[in-house]
Design a protein around this motif. Structure first.
Motif, short mmCIF file in Angstrom:
data_model
loop_
_atom_site.label_atom_id
_atom_site.label_comp_id
_atom_site.label_asym_id
_atom_site.label_seq_id
_atom_site.Cartn_x
_atom_site.Cartn_y
_atom_site.Cartn_z
N VAL A 78 -61.56 9.31 31.15
CA VAL A 78 -61.01 8.21 30.05
C VAL A 78 -59.96 8.95 29.84
CG1 VAL A 78 -59.62 7.44 28.20
CG2 VAL A 78 -62.71 6.80 29.11
N ALA A 79 -58.38 8.70 30.47
CA ALA A 79 -57.50 9.72 30.23
C ALA A 79 -56.64 8.90 29.29
CB ALA A 79 -56.16 10.13 31.99
N LYS A 80 -56.24 9.75 28.82
CA LYS A 80 -54.82 9.34 27.63
C LYS A 80 -53.15 9.70 27.88
CE LYS A 80 -53.64 9.18 22.66
NZ LYS A 80 -54.54 8.84 20.97
N MET A 81 -52.47 8.84 28.02
CA MET A 81 -51.28 9.25 28.18
C MET A 81 -50.41 8.46 26.69
SD MET A 81 -48.71 7.43 31.14
CE MET A 81 -49.78 8.31 32.42
N THR A 82 -49.51 9.37 26.44
CA THR A 82 -48.67 9.57 25.66
C THR A 82 -46.89 9.61 26.10
OG1 THR A 82 -49.97 10.65 24.33
CG2 THR A 82 -47.40 10.37 23.14
N VAL A 83 -46.13 8.30 25.70
CA VAL A 83 -44.99 8.37 26.87
C VAL A 83 -43.91 9.12 25.46
CG1 VAL A 83 -43.30 6.67 28.25
CG2 VAL A 83 -45.77 7.21 28.30
N THR A 84 -42.69 9.30 25.84
CA THR A 84 -41.88 10.05 24.44
C THR A 84 -40.50 9.59 25.59
OG1 THR A 84 -41.89 11.99 25.13
CG2 THR A 84 -42.81 11.34 22.62
N VAL A 85 -39.38 9.92 24.77
CA VAL A 85 -37.66 9.68 25.53
C VAL A 85 -37.61 8.59 25.73
CG1 VAL A 85 -35.92 10.47 26.92
CG2 VAL A 85 -38.23 12.26 25.82
N SER A 86 -37.98 7.68 26.84
CA SER A 86 -37.76 6.68 28.00
C SER A 86 -39.33 6.27 28.47
CB SER A 86 -36.55 6.63 28.55
OG SER A 86 -37.03 7.91 30.01
N ALA A 87 -38.64 4.47 28.92
CA ALA A 87 -39.52 3.89 29.45
C ALA A 87 -40.65 4.68 30.69
CB ALA A 87 -40.08 2.44 29.21
N VAL A 88 -41.55 4.02 31.02
CA VAL A 88 -42.37 4.20 32.25
C VAL A 88 -43.00 4.03 33.00
CG1 VAL A 88 -42.20 6.73 32.20
CG2 VAL A 88 -44.17 5.57 31.88
N THR A 89 -42.94 3.11 34.60
CA THR A 89 -44.08 2.61 34.96
C THR A 89 -44.85 3.07 35.67
OG1 THR A 89 -42.60 0.81 34.11
CG2 THR A 89 -44.31 0.03 36.76
N VAL A 90 -45.93 3.64 35.42
CA VAL A 90 -47.59 3.91 36.35
C VAL A 90 -47.54 3.11 37.71
CG1 VAL A 90 -49.15 5.07 35.94
CG2 VAL A 90 -48.57 4.54 34.27
N ASN A 91 -46.80 3.18 38.23
CA ASN A 91 -47.69 2.86 39.77
C ASN A 91 -48.80 3.40 41.15
OD1 ASN A 91 -46.67 5.19 40.75
ND2 ASN A 91 -44.68 3.79 41.87
N ASN A 92 -49.73 4.46 39.96
CA ASN A 92 -50.63 5.16 41.23
C ASN A 92 -51.98 6.03 39.83
OD1 ASN A 92 -51.20 6.97 42.75
ND2 ASN A 92 -52.06 5.54 43.67
N ILE A 93 -52.47 5.85 40.48
CA ILE A 93 -53.79 6.61 40.21
C ILE A 93 -54.80 7.45 40.80
CG2 ILE A 93 -55.66 4.96 39.20
CD1 ILE A 93 -55.86 6.27 36.46
N GLN A 94 -54.68 8.36 40.69
CA GLN A 94 -55.53 9.06 41.76
C GLN A 94 -56.63 10.74 41.17
OE1 GLN A 94 -53.78 11.30 45.36
NE2 GLN A 94 -54.52 13.07 44.24
N PHE A 95 -58.09 10.75 41.54
CA PHE A 95 -59.19 10.50 40.65
C PHE A 95 -59.63 10.71 40.99
CE2 PHE A 95 -58.95 6.23 40.06
CZ PHE A 95 -60.85 6.04 40.99
N THR A 96 -61.05 12.35 41.14
CA THR A 96 -61.93 12.24 41.98
C THR A 96 -62.88 12.59 41.38
OG1 THR A 96 -60.97 14.43 43.44
CG2 THR A 96 -62.78 14.26 43.10
N LEU A 97 -63.66 11.82 42.14
CA LEU A 97 -65.50 11.61 41.28
C LEU A 97 -66.66 12.31 41.96
CD1 LEU A 97 -66.19 7.77 41.29
CD2 LEU A 97 -64.93 9.20 40.15
N GLY A 98 -66.95 13.84 41.68
CA GLY A 98 -67.82 14.45 41.42
C GLY A 98 -69.10 13.99 41.21
N GLY A 99 -70.19 15.17 41.27
CA GLY A 99 -71.31 14.89 41.47
C GLY A 99 -72.41 14.97 42.20
#
Length: 848
Positions: A78-99
């Motif tokens: 779980v990644a928590k994102m906090t946005v300040t100053v101005s709005a954003v639109t997230v258009n992609n997420i990249q992560f690595t599943l290890g194990g």
């Protein structure tokens, strides 16, 4: 420190578009104005520098946990994102599943967004991708999530674990070494503070232990269900499982026709079908050995246990002593699961052999004495089969027997089967079934029945016949247990030992033998208005069998007409030919002239060996014609009886009932002499007329008297006129009152008074008419009854023959007032002393 932001290409292109749109819209502007406009746009663009968002990324803790095979939406990061100053639109997420997971362990990896908590519950779906790659593997998923300035939210990465995922393989996202990387539609300043706080997620299989519960070797009945042949106990640890199938092999010696269904039940507490839940079944029409696979569905929680119970339904025709067996050692149960658990198989051979068992049935014949059976009787026993049951219970579903003898198709009504557990009698037995017996002997009957019999029980199957009322005398019924034994059908196929013998005697149909004779009835006179006058008596004697008389037919002859008789009635007297002590059987209106035949429905049961008198009586109308006759001739018109059965009748009736003659009374009326006299005012019971009545032949009842009072009397002279009866003399003294009426009428006046006086045959008496004279009756007025001109007229309850000999011998009765003469007697002069009494002052003399 202040941050500077270059103009982005998007802003620049926007400004150029604005600039050139204005250039093309200019038409008649000067070059100077165009140049000024260009410089203005360039200056504005140089001043318009964009303000970028600040994005801060952190990692929410995800506890290390075990993930069940076949589960979905397991959170791995779980990644928590906090946005300040101005709005954003997230258009992609990249992560690595290890194990340590491999390419078959994970089907999908999915991203959710939750604005408030690090949970899938309440989150919104952003996107997913196939996860069929071995670890480590980097995934990039396009998403679209707008976030306002000042907002925050959780980007949740979840995985679906395959049902066959490898036990103990792991999944891990390290936020420190391989943090999640987000793409944006703008270029925000991103501060990455992700850390390694997402614990390892370990794929976990269930651990299952299978053992065998003991099943005692036993006999299983033909036609029985849910016979337990094997029980496997399953214990589940580590993770829950869902059992999806069960495979087992039924061994033994059973063939393809022995078993119906094999069924699987589950019981969480005990290895019994009672309290168990149904899982599935399959047709078992296969010879042993045969392997069965049944699809089931049973979820079991981690830490739970339960019993998987295999039961067999045995066909009703299963072969006696064939066996059914499941060997947990050589052919243990094999379970299928929706996941791939770790199975420890500890099944053993502790399920005993189940042996198919047919009942052992012995049938014998109970003695039935030869006897006569009466026409019209029911439940006559013709055969009794005794059945003894051993080994297993049975249900008898049919009985077949042959009725032999000489009976024809009209002799029998129903043939019925009863069952008695204790004695070969219909009394106390239960009805099993019946069928019409309208067939000539020999005839074979089959009757469906239903009778369950327990192991060790016995009972009597009793065949009875109903004999028709018109059955032929001396025809016979017979069941021969040797040549035509009773054959029983069963719901199963028992082993039957037939020991029936010929001990049921011949049953002979017997009609009653009846003799009818005539009892003497003396010729006599019958009074008008009388009842229960005997005109004929038939005596009946019964032998062989009892009968019920249901009708009587007779002819009333003679000279009587349609008005002479009221009712014709039949009585029965068991001891004497009299109505006294007899019982009423029936009657009918007799308003017919002779000769006339009457038929009366009656009901009289007569026992074998009994006799009795059927007595025909008539009621004579009060107006019946004098001298008319009534006669029943037992020789030419004998009484005919009807019966509920067809009896053998011997008719010995004769003409011994005398002629009965209707007789009216002969009445003679005469007048008694009444002396002419004076009758005083205010006097009563002054006789004015007396009629003597003499009665012969038959008695009569006088019910009215009519007379005329003549003379000169007026309406005020008389009070009442009264009638008395004196059996010996024409006097009021000793007479009985009969009736009276008010006499306030002037002469002549006719009076009618209702009376009631019975006079027997051979007797006579006086009907006396008296008058009461009013106190103010007119002097010298007269009262007179003239027996010649106005004779007294009598009414009778019957129509008597009246001879009127009345004469004018009643003298005139004259009302007489007293004659009174008044004179004065001398009274001497006198001086009365003071204080004296009774001093005579005047005397009047009266002469009457």
């Amino acid at each position: 420190m202040k941050k500077f932001y270059p103009i982005s290409s998007d802003v620049f292109h926007l400004q150029n578009a604005f600039f050139f749109s204005h250039i093309f819209k200019l038409r008649k502007q000067s070059l100077q104005k165009l140049f000024v406009l260009f410089l203005s746009c360039f200056f504005l663009a140089s001043l318009n520098s964009k303000v970028y968002a600040d994005v801060d990324l952190t990692t929410s803790a995800v506890a290390a946990a075990n993930l069940n095979q076949g589960t979905n939406s397991n959170i791995v990061y779980v990644a928590k994102m906090t946005v300040t100053v101005s709005a954003v639109t997230v258009n992609n997420i990249q992560f690595t599943l290890g194990g340590t997971y491999d390419a078959n362990d994970l089907p999908l990896v999915t991203v959710y967004f939750n604005a408030t908590a690090a949970t899938v519950a309440g989150s919104s779906f952003l996107g997913n991708t196939a996860a069929t790659f071995a670890a480590p593997h980097t995934y990039s998923i396009p998403i679209s999530r707008a976030m306002a300035a000042g907002s925050s939210g959780y980007y949740i990465i979840v995985v679906n674990v395959a049902s066959d995922a490898n036990d103990a393989n792991t999944i891990k996202v390290n936020g420190a070494t391989n943090p999640v990387v987000f793409g944006f539609t703008t270029s925000p300043t991103v501060t990455n503070n992700q850390t390694d706080v997402a614990g390892i997620q370990t794929i976990q299989s269930a651990n299952i232990t299978l053992t065998t519960a003991t099943v005692t070797a036993a006999n299983i009945n033909q036609g029985s269900n849910n016979n337990i042949v094997y029980v496997a106990q399953m214990a589940v640890a580590a993770q829950p499982v869902t059992v999806s199938s069960i495979q087992f092999t039924l061994q033994g010696t059973h063939d393809a026709d022995d078993l119906g269904l094999v069924t699987i039940y589950f019981n969480a507490t005990t290895p019994t079908v009672s309290g168990a839940s149904f899982l599935g079944n399959i047709n078992a029409a296969f010879a042993a050995p045969h392997t069965y696979t049944i699809a089931i569905s049973r979820a079991m929680a981690a830490g739970s246990t339960g019993y998987y119970i295999i039961v067999a339904n045995v066909n009703t025709t299963a072969t006696d002593n064939n066996t059914v067996k499941a060997d947990g050692a050589t052919n243990p149960l094999i379970f299928g699961f929706t996941t791939v658990p770790n199975i420890t198989n500890s099944q053993t051979d502790v399920a005993g052999i189940q042996t198919i068992q047919g009942a052992d049935v012995t049938i014998t014949s109970a003695a039935v004495a030869a006897s006569n059976i009466a026409q019209g009787t029911s439940n006559n026993i013709v055969y009794v089969a005794q059945m003894a049951v051993a080994t297993e219970p049975i249900t008898v579903n049919s009985i077949q027997f042959t009725l032999d003898g000489t009976h024809n198709a009209s002799d029998l009504g129903l043939v019925t089967v009863y069952f008695n557990a204790t004695a070969p009698t219909v009394s106390g037995a239960s009805f099993l079934g019946n069928t019409a017996g309208a067939f000539a002997a020999p005839h074979t009957y089959t009757i469906p029945i239903s009778r369950a019999m327990a192991i060790g029980s016995t009972g009597f199957y009793i065949i009875v016949a109903n004999v028709n009322s018109t059955a032929t005398d001396n025809n016979t019924i017979k069941v021969n247990g040797v040549t035509n034994p009773v054959v029983f059908g069963f719901t199963t196929v028992p082993n039957v030992t037939n020991s029936q013998t010929d001990v049921a005697g011949i049953q002979t149909i017997q009609a009653s033998d009846i003799t009818v004779t005539s009892a003497t009835v003396t010729a006599s006179n019958l009074n008008q208005g009388t009842s229960n006058n005997i005109v004929y008596i038939a005596q009946m004697s019964i032998t062989t069998e009892p009968v019920t008389v249901n009708s009587i037919q007779f002819t009333l002859d003679g000279t009587h007409d349609a008005d002479d008789l009221g009712l014709a009635t039949v009585y029965f007297n068991a001891t004497t030919p009299t109505v006294s002590g007899a019982s009423f059987l029936g009657n009918t209106a007799a308003a017919f002239a002779a000769p006339h035949t009457y038929n009366i429905a009656i009901s009289r049961l007569m026992a074998t060996g009994s006799t009795g008198y059927y007595i025909i009586v008539v009621n004579i109308n009060s107006t019946a014609t004098d001298g008319n006759t009534i006669k029943v001739n037992g020789a030419t018109n004998p009484v005919v009886f009807g019966f509920t059965t067809t009896a053998n009748i011997t008719n010995n009736q004769t003409d011994v009932a005398g002629v009965q003659t209707i007789q009216a009374a002969d009445v003679t009326l005469t007048s008694s002499s009444i002396v002419a006299a004076n009758i005083g005012q205010g006097t009563t019971n002054n006789i004015v007329y007396a009629t003597r009545m003499a009665v012969a032949t038959e008695p009569v009842t006088v019910n009215s008297i009519q007379f005329t009072l003549s003379g000169t009397h007026d309406v005020d002279d008389l009070g009442t006129v009264t009638v008395y009866f004196n059996g010996s003399a024409p006097t009021v003294s000793g007479a009985s009152f009969l009736g009276n009426v008010a006499a306030s009428f002037a002469a002549p006046h006719t009076y009618t008074i209702a009376i009631s006086r019975t006079i027997t045959a051979g007797s006579a008496g006086y009907f006396i008419i008296v008058a009461n004279v009013n106190s103010d009756a007119t002097d010298n007025n007269t009262i007179k009854v003239d027996g010649a001109a106005n004779p007294v007229v009598f009414g009778f309850t019957t129509v008597a023959n009246v001879i009127n000999n009345q004469t004018n011998v009643a003298g005139i009765q004259t009302i007489q007032a007293a004659d009174v003469t008044l004179s004065t007697s001398p009274v001497s002069s006198n001086t009365f002393a003071p204080g004296t009494n009774n001093n005579v002052v005047y005397v009047a003399q009266m002469s009457v």
